[in-house]
Motif scaffolding. Sequence first.
Motif, PDB file in Angstrom:
ATOM      1  N   ILE A 103       0.863  -1.177  -0.069  1.00 56.24           N
ATOM      2  CA  ILE A 103       0.534   0.081  -0.201  1.00 56.24           C
ATOM      3  C   ILE A 103       0.947   1.123  -0.387  1.00 56.24           C
ATOM      4  CG2 ILE A 103      -1.577   1.301   1.104  1.00 56.24           C
ATOM      5  CD1 ILE A 103      -2.726  -1.227   0.087  1.00 56.24           C
ATOM      6  N   ILE A 105       1.359   5.506   0.725  1.00 56.20           N
ATOM      7  CA  ILE A 105       0.958   6.015   1.248  1.00 56.20           C
ATOM      8  C   ILE A 105       0.410   7.685   0.810  1.00 56.20           C
ATOM      9  CG2 ILE A 105       1.029   7.146   3.541  1.00 56.20           C
ATOM     10  CD1 ILE A 105       1.830   4.668   5.525  1.00 56.20           C
ATOM     11  N   CYS A 142      -2.279  -1.977   6.995  1.00 55.68           N
ATOM     12  CA  CYS A 142      -1.739  -2.801   6.665  1.00 55.68           C
ATOM     13  C   CYS A 142      -1.703  -3.798   7.720  1.00 55.68           C
ATOM     14  CB  CYS A 142      -1.066  -1.802   6.121  1.00 55.68           C
ATOM     15  SG  CYS A 142      -0.672  -1.043   4.413  1.00 55.68           S
ATOM     16  N   TYR A 149       3.647  -1.214   3.311  1.00 57.04           N
ATOM     17  CA  TYR A 149       3.251   0.152   3.168  1.00 57.04           C
ATOM     18  C   TYR A 149       4.406   0.559   2.242  1.00 57.04           C
ATOM     19  CZ  TYR A 149       4.347   1.523   7.558  1.00 57.04           C
ATOM     20  OH  TYR A 149       5.028   1.852   9.075  1.00 57.04           O
ATOM     21  N   ASP A 151       5.488   4.874   2.614  1.00 56.00           N
ATOM     22  CA  ASP A 151       5.475   6.060   3.476  1.00 56.00           C
ATOM     23  C   ASP A 151       5.969   7.485   2.426  1.00 56.00           C
ATOM     24  OD1 ASP A 151       4.661   8.130   4.891  1.00 56.00           O
ATOM     25  OD2 ASP A 151       5.529   7.557   6.867  1.00 56.00           O
TER      26      ASP A 151
END
Length: 189
Positions: A103, A105, A142, A149, A151
């Motif tokens: 994922i 961010i 997550c 993830y 960031d």
Amino acid sequence: MKNNFVFLGDSLTFGYGVNKKDCWITLFESNTNLNIINKGINGSTTTDMLVRFDKDVMTFIPEKAFIMGGTNDLLCNRSISSIVSNIELMIKDLKSINSSIIIGIPPDIIVEDAYNLFMPSPTYDYCKKSLPTLKESLISLCNNYDCNYIDFYSLTKNNIQKNIYLDGIHLNPQGQQLMLNEFLKESTH
């Protein structure tokens, strides 16, 4: 046959405003032997991504998938919980086929530059204020689903003085390289 790695997102995934060769995902493609499929669409919200998720992601039966969205949702005054719910549904579908999930961010925004260089909008302040909370919510999501993830929010927040933006929202070639470096560093864990 190469394994599929699908990138789903908005203009930050598409590579808005830079030559295709300078987009961080195109740069990543030259560093891997995976079949990279970029399904970033300018202006896409997580609701749009969910609508096109089956066709744009699941049909490829990806070994790996990257999902990043939420900035456009916030610019449409949508709630953080709706963004997280949409991404959670996508995670569940990918988990059902054993995809490895990352994922993204979303990066920070520079309100004044976005207003002056991209387009005027009354929702930039809401977006800027909501991005740190979205970051924490996505990290929690997550952790709940054992997903990796990246960031990009903290990355851009920490490099905001280094002229990495085209217009306060989208990243220039230097910003794209910064995103690639972070992706390579974090996605190898």
